[in-house]
Design a protein around this motif. Sequence first.
Motif: not given
Ligand code: MG
Length: 314
Positions: A44, A133, A139, A166
């Motif tokens: 990431k 991501n 995302s 999220e």
């Molecule tokens: Mg995130």
Amino acid sequence: MTNIDEAVKILKEGGVVALPTETVYGLAGSINSQAAIQKIFQIKERPFFDPLIVHVSSIEQAKSCTHHWPKCFDILAKEFWPGPVTFVVPKNDSISETITSGLQTVGLRMPDHPLTLKIIQELHSPLAAPSANKFTKTSPTDYQHVKQEFPDLPVVDGGKCQVGIESTILGLENNKILIYRPGMLQKSDIEKTLKNHQLDIPVTYHESPIAPGHLKHHYMPKLPLILQIGNQLAKDHIPNNIFKNPLYWDIPDKPTMAARQLYSKMRELDKETHSCLIFKLKEEYLVQEDFSGIVNRLIKAASYTSPKNFSNKT
Ligand code: MG
Ligand code: AMP
């Protein structure tokens, strides 16, 4: 495409796999593999100061990660899990400080996706998983999004994410529930459930310096995104060349639809043939609780807002 058995095998061997959840796709590793956790941060390009959420398949398993599982969170978990809410509680020794970035607390969530729940059950171990991501970018909410960004990564295809942004993150400090990050589970949903159980605990918004809100920019597409609130576009504070070839999107009126489409639109419209994205939001949504998570993500993803200064009242 990676199936359940393959995913479990990779995770058992200390590898990482991208998995579907109802919020966004996660990049998962077993909490028992230090190598897997380090791989997550590497892939990431995520700084080590940003902690990972731990995903469980039952309340019992959540309790195995903490030395204090508060009654109010137990009630909320029974009501809303599996679902888009994360509880921050004191961690125990089963959770390494690499996962929590040195914090003595851990964020726990039971995701609402049958494939991922099955994988956690078969693995007999919780999974640490941030969004799949690159750090600060948008995302992924579909299998293809992850494959495009990480072609070599094993990914379990669970279709499109049904929630799309999220989780709501909750903490408990001084007998108050704090919403560190707004999401699609709302303050009023939490208050109603507590009230039904005769629990009198105040719930307030409190963006945590250790939640992703501490970064002004997050979730960003490649093109500059302008968040236009209302019908007028205030341009004075925005460089003129940005407006050469803009692409517009009207944010849907239904919050569940807006959340589900938000990141897909950011990716789908993020084409170099255009000069900027202008996402138009009706002004009244700023005061609508159901839009609080969506507005939070939009503000962090935007390079500019119109008007330049405004207050988000939820
Ligand atoms: Mg995130
Ligand atoms: P992401 O990795 O983007 O899906 O987001 C997960 C977020 O949850 C992180 O950015 C953290 O800031 C937040 N989080 C995880 N653990 C904790 C914790 N112990 N305390 C506060 N926030 C947390």
